[in-house]
Write a protein that holds these residues in place. Structure first.
Motif, short mmCIF file in Angstrom:
data_model
loop_
_atom_site.label_atom_id
_atom_site.label_comp_id
_atom_site.label_asym_id
_atom_site.label_seq_id
_atom_site.Cartn_x
_atom_site.Cartn_y
_atom_site.Cartn_z
N ASP A 102 53.81 40.59 36.93
CA ASP A 102 52.69 39.64 36.95
C ASP A 102 52.00 39.81 38.30
O ASP A 102 52.53 39.40 39.33
N LEU A 103 50.83 40.44 38.24
CA LEU A 103 50.11 40.76 39.47
C LEU A 103 49.09 39.65 39.75
O LEU A 103 48.26 39.35 38.89
N VAL A 104 49.15 39.07 40.93
CA VAL A 104 48.16 38.05 41.31
C VAL A 104 47.43 38.58 42.54
O VAL A 104 48.03 38.75 43.61
N ARG A 107 37.38 42.28 37.28
CA ARG A 107 37.51 42.61 35.84
C ARG A 107 38.10 44.01 35.67
O ARG A 107 38.97 44.23 34.82
N ALA A 108 37.61 44.95 36.46
CA ALA A 108 38.09 46.34 36.34
C ALA A 108 39.56 46.42 36.75
O ALA A 108 40.36 47.13 36.13
N ARG A 109 39.92 45.67 37.77
CA ARG A 109 41.32 45.70 38.24
C ARG A 109 42.24 45.07 37.18
O ARG A 109 43.39 45.50 37.00
N ALA A 110 41.73 44.07 36.46
CA ALA A 110 42.52 43.45 35.39
C ALA A 110 42.78 44.47 34.29
O ALA A 110 43.92 44.62 33.81
N ALA A 111 41.73 45.21 33.89
CA ALA A 111 41.89 46.22 32.83
C ALA A 111 42.86 47.31 33.30
O ALA A 111 43.73 47.76 32.54
N LEU A 142 46.11 38.19 37.30
CA LEU A 142 45.21 37.09 37.67
C LEU A 142 44.44 37.52 38.89
O LEU A 142 45.02 38.13 39.81
N ASP A 143 43.15 37.23 38.93
CA ASP A 143 42.41 37.48 40.16
C ASP A 143 42.26 36.15 40.91
O ASP A 143 42.37 35.08 40.30
N ALA A 144 42.00 36.24 42.19
CA ALA A 144 41.93 35.02 42.99
C ALA A 144 40.94 35.19 44.13
O ALA A 144 40.60 36.30 44.53
N GLY A 145 40.46 34.08 44.64
CA GLY A 145 39.57 34.06 45.80
C GLY A 145 40.01 32.93 46.71
O GLY A 145 40.10 31.78 46.28
N ILE A 146 40.32 33.27 47.95
CA ILE A 146 40.90 32.28 48.87
C ILE A 146 39.82 31.53 49.63
O ILE A 146 39.05 32.14 50.38
N GLY A 189 36.61 37.83 36.26
CA GLY A 189 35.66 37.94 37.37
C GLY A 189 35.27 36.62 37.99
O GLY A 189 34.67 36.59 39.07
N PHE A 190 35.65 35.50 37.35
CA PHE A 190 35.12 34.21 37.81
C PHE A 190 35.67 33.73 39.15
O PHE A 190 35.00 33.02 39.88
N ALA A 191 36.91 34.11 39.48
CA ALA A 191 37.46 33.67 40.78
C ALA A 191 36.64 34.28 41.90
O ALA A 191 36.19 33.58 42.83
#
Ligand code: NDP
Length: 298
Positions: free
Chosen positions: A92-94, A105-109, A119-123, A169-171
């Protein structure tokens, strides 16, 4: 922050022990999680190792150590580079690395092709705000809601969490939108101090006036949302764009009188004048958002 007494202490890996990765790892360690770290420059992992983290010899080893893998590297390219060759199946990559929505999005695919959930994130915090529940710092997350729910408690240990949608992509989009607004605010602050600087005005006396004014103006974001939702930029207008644009020469002449370059202010003022010239003087400033929309041939 979640009460650590009820958090199941999931063991986890943190890739990247820069300023932010170290701050995150430190809080998870302090909350009783087993933390494995990896950093490209091994010496930079030493301080967190001294606090109890296990240091893996390679990124691949660090990934192999735990199912939950937190990635906090410089940029998206460094994520691809660090994880090249690691076996991501079942992980599970966060990704807490700052990037663009398309990169998220590309990293998720990319991760899913390799058998990982992502999961992508923005701090929305700087390192001192990590592990400081009253600091107001938090992290945006996007991607699989189920995956977020599964790790919500663990992710909430170092900072608050805000899940903003299943679109990965939303984060990044929320992160960059807020930071972009901040850039505009800092541009205004820079210009304002440049205006007063040649005079006998103490910056320390001016600062609270500016801070209070910015705070008083901040609720304008809600009126903007209201007008965008209604599609009517003329709704409940207090200061019309025509009136605001009429002040533009005064802003520019004041800059000239104070020997201040108008380069930070001028683009916004030009946009205002363009919208008025197009016959929208009765609107509020929200109509200028239409001018920025390149899909509409702005
Ligand atoms: P640092 O510059 O302190 O650390 C960068 C990290 O990325 C280091 O671990 C560095 O390793 C690693 N790195 C860089 N290039 C590569 C590469 N090609 N391969 C492998 N590892 C690499 O940055 P921060 O820790 O502050 O930031 C990390 C992320 O957090 C960034 O995306 C940043 O935008 C985000 N963030 C940071 C905030 C802050 O205030 N610091 C605020 C909000 C978000 P090495 O030590 O070997 O160079």
């Amino acid at each position: 922050m979640t009460d650590t007494a009820v958090v199941p202490r999931t063991p986890l890996t943190v890739l990247g022990t820069g300023a932010m990765g170290t701050a995150l790892a430190r809080v998870w360690l302090a909350a009783g999680h087993e933390v494995t770290v990896w950093n490209r420059t091994a010496a930079r992992a030493e301080p967190i190792a001294a606090e109890g983290a296990t240091v893996a010899a390679s990124a691949a080893d660090a990934v192999a150590a735990n199912r939950l893998v937190i990635v906090c590297l410089l940029d998206d390219a460094s994520v691809g580079e660090a994880l090249d060759g690691a076996d991501l199946a079942g992980r599970d990559l966060v990704n807490l690395t700052t990037g663009t929505p398309a990169e998220g999005r590309a990293r998720a695919a990319w991760a899913e092709e390799r058998g990982a959930r992502f999961l992508d994130a923005g701090i929305m915090a700087v390192p001192p705000m990590i592990g400081a529940p009253d600091s107001g710092g938090y992290v945006f997350y996007s991607g699989s809601p189920e995956l977020f729910e599964e790790h919500r408690d663990t992710l909430g240990v170092p900072a608050g969490t805000r899940f903003v949608g299943a679109d990965t992509g939303f984060a990044a989009l929320h992160d960059v939108a807020l930071l972009s607004a901040m850039s505009g605010m800092f541009a205004g602050i820079t210009h304002a101090f440049a205006l007063i600087r040649p005079e006998d005005i103490a910056p320390k006396d001016f600062a609270p006036l500016l801070a209070d004014w910015l705070t008083a103006m901040a609720p304008a974001v809600h009126q903007t949302a209201d007008r965008l939702e209604s599609g009517d930029h003329t709704r409940n207008v207090v200061s019309s764009l025509a009136m605001q644009a009429a002040g533009v020469p005064t802003f520019l002449r004041t800059a000239e009188e104070q020997h201040v370059s108008p380069e930070l202010l001028a683009p916004y003022l030009r946009l205002m004048e363009r919208r008025v010239a197009q016959g929208h003087g009765e609107e509020d400033g929200t109509g200028m958002i239409e001018l920025l929309d390149l899909r509409r041939g702005a």
